[in-house]
Design a protein around this motif. Sequence first.
Motif, PDB file in Angstrom:
ATOM      1  N   UNK A 433       1.006  -1.268   0.245  1.00 21.18           N
ATOM      2  CA  UNK A 433       0.054  -0.055  -0.003  1.00 21.18           C
ATOM      3  C   UNK A 433       0.817   1.263  -0.004  1.00 21.18           C
ATOM      4  N   UNK A 434       1.961   1.232   0.740  1.00 23.33           N
ATOM      5  CA  UNK A 434       2.846   2.396   0.698  1.00 23.33           C
ATOM      6  C   UNK A 434       3.619   2.715  -0.779  1.00 23.33           C
ATOM      7  N   UNK A 435       3.899   1.724  -1.226  1.00 23.26           N
ATOM      8  CA  UNK A 435       4.432   1.845  -2.676  1.00 23.26           C
ATOM      9  C   UNK A 435       3.393   2.340  -3.709  1.00 23.26           C
ATOM     10  N   UNK A 436       2.236   1.743  -3.412  1.00 27.75           N
ATOM     11  CA  UNK A 436       1.010   2.163  -4.359  1.00 27.75           C
ATOM     12  C   UNK A 436       0.899   3.552  -4.078  1.00 27.75           C
ATOM     13  N   UNK A 437       0.878   4.172  -2.966  1.00 27.88           N
ATOM     14  CA  UNK A 437       0.765   5.536  -2.705  1.00 27.88           C
ATOM     15  C   UNK A 437       1.568   6.338  -3.064  1.00 27.88           C
ATOM     16  N   UNK A 438       2.765   6.080  -3.466  1.00 30.14           N
ATOM     17  CA  UNK A 438       4.087   7.073  -3.600  1.00 30.14           C
ATOM     18  C   UNK A 438       4.234   6.796  -5.177  1.00 30.14           C
ATOM     19  N   UNK A 439       4.032   8.000  -5.910  1.00 25.04           N
ATOM     20  CA  UNK A 439       4.142   7.698  -7.338  1.00 25.04           C
ATOM     21  C   UNK A 439       5.523   7.263  -7.980  1.00 25.04           C
ATOM     22  N   UNK A 440       6.589   8.023  -7.059  1.00 26.04           N
ATOM     23  CA  UNK A 440       8.049   7.557  -7.437  1.00 26.04           C
ATOM     24  C   UNK A 440       8.451   6.243  -7.144  1.00 26.04           C
ATOM     25  N   UNK A 441       8.016   5.736  -5.926  1.00 29.74           N
ATOM     26  CA  UNK A 441       8.220   4.171  -5.749  1.00 29.74           C
ATOM     27  C   UNK A 441       7.650   3.325  -6.587  1.00 29.74           C
ATOM     28  N   UNK A 442       6.127   3.800  -7.056  1.00 29.01           N
ATOM     29  CA  UNK A 442       5.407   2.964  -7.919  1.00 29.01           C
ATOM     30  C   UNK A 442       6.162   2.921  -9.478  1.00 29.01           C
ATOM     31  N   UNK A 443       6.814   3.872  -9.605  1.00 32.97           N
ATOM     32  CA  UNK A 443       7.455   3.927 -11.144  1.00 32.97           C
ATOM     33  C   UNK A 443       8.545   3.008 -10.961  1.00 32.97           C
ATOM     34  N   UNK A 444       9.390   2.830  -9.689  1.00 34.57           N
ATOM     35  CA  UNK A 444      10.632   2.153  -9.846  1.00 34.57           C
ATOM     36  C   UNK A 444      10.308   0.783  -9.682  1.00 34.57           C
ATOM     37  N   UNK A 445       9.056   0.364  -8.871  1.00 32.28           N
ATOM     38  CA  UNK A 445       8.665  -0.781  -8.836  1.00 32.28           C
ATOM     39  C   UNK A 445       8.154  -1.502 -10.122  1.00 32.28           C
ATOM     40  N   UNK A 446       7.409  -0.569 -11.033  1.00 28.92           N
ATOM     41  CA  UNK A 446       7.162  -1.038 -12.341  1.00 28.92           C
ATOM     42  C   UNK A 446       8.401  -1.175 -13.418  1.00 28.92           C
ATOM     43  N   UNK A 447       9.525  -0.580 -12.905  1.00 24.57           N
ATOM     44  CA  UNK A 447      10.585  -0.685 -13.746  1.00 24.57           C
ATOM     45  C   UNK A 447      10.415  -0.097 -15.135  1.00 24.57           C
ATOM     46  N   UNK A 448      11.312  -0.313 -16.064  1.00 24.75           N
ATOM     47  CA  UNK A 448      11.546   0.454 -17.293  1.00 24.75           C
ATOM     48  C   UNK A 448      10.400  -0.042 -18.069  1.00 24.75           C
TER      49      UNK A 448
END
Length: 483
Positions: A433-448
């Motif tokens: 939930x924390x990652x999904x609420x943070x756009x920057x972290x979400x972009x990192x999680x989704x990768x390139x």
Amino acid sequence: MFVCWLFLFGLDVNVAYPDEGRERLQGDAITASPAPRPNRFGPSTLVEVGGQVLLFDAGRGVPIRMGQIGVPLGKIDVLFLTHFHSDHVSGIPDVWRSLESPNHSATPYQRFDSLAAWQRRVGQRAGLSPFLVIARDDDGRPLGLLPLVSRTAFGVRSASFMGGTHSTFNMGLWQREVAATATEHDLQSLTAMLSARDEADVLVLRRQPTYWRDLQNPLRLLPHEPSTVHCPVRTIEPGATTVTLISESLRRRLQRKERKLQSLAGYRYYIASDDVDISRLLDWFFQVKPQRMAQQKLPSVFADPGVQEFIRSACMTKLADGGRAIEIHALECDEEVIAIFAGVADDHRFSTMFNTYTMSRKAKFSPGLILMRYVIDHFASQSYRAFDFGIGLYDYKLLVCPDYEPIFDSFIPLSVRGRFAVGAISAVNEAKRFVKSNPALLDIAHGPSRQLVRCSGLSGVGGKADLSSTHACAPMFRRWRGG
């Protein structure tokens, strides 16, 4: 309110007999045959011991035989399955289907026909054993059923909903009165009984709707937390028109695009009702969908063992009302299939399971969104009250589904080991939930991979994966949303 549970599991078990023979062991065996015969039913053995009623196997005709010997179906304490051949389990659906009637609260994802197909094709291959829990009243009448499967991992025995990630919503099947009046004490009593059985350490119950058709989900009375996933939903108000469901500006844009498709020979929208058409559409889907997902650098979930067989089986299964367990809506012309939309439906809601669209140049005319418009218009005309696109937040979904279904997860410990497991599971959920609420972290999680997705405008609808390309088109969608 609830006095007992019934479990169904495919495990090797030892029956504890009464000490010193102080209680009588009674049994009734039914000789049987796997082939349908007019004078023989399916295999089953009823054992009464230690104050419990145990049923071993549940072949064809078991409810009739039990009625003949004066034992109500609801009096069974435990049902054991020696194996999963059809002649040993064909009597099980009676209790389950009795809870699918209109005077019960249940989602179409928990139909016996759908989950039986999933268990045979997917669950069993994954090492999951059926673990049904049935609540009943003092007279043995079923009040609710939890369709679960069990597994052991890292020494922890967990029970979770059948259907896995292929079910958008997971919920028990409940009598409407029970769903409306159940209390926290009722549910705590049930989990205490389940804990006393010592067959599971933890209940891991994900993707549960808070309400279904304006009735509470009784499991929300247990400790729970917000789900890590979201489901956009469109409520269809009585008397809603097509204009109120889809904005006029979006509808006009889609009409302009559809004119290009309407010039194609044999262009049509329809709901597949013939086995030949269903098979043909699925052949096309399983050919195109992996290409779509590979194009977006995503793994194909349809390559998992048994998934294609499950989907084919459920799409072919006929319901009592003449529909299919999974319903397929399609756009096609004489030349090719252009798009499909598949999901489950009852008389209240259509919920999407999977979809995709053509790889040909026709994709530039937004066939997915055009088909979506047809589907919504169809169910609105049938007086349905809700429509959803399944799990996942993508801009195309928000065009017509502006609200979110409240979904929660429950992690209920049933043992000391289960309490440690719940702590670990909740920590992982909180991190998600924390990652999904943070756009920057979400972009990192989704990768390139997201950067590699080609944006093709309104090229269609393709489930979780196909429309991830619309993130790059967000400004266009935002303009339309306001239109």
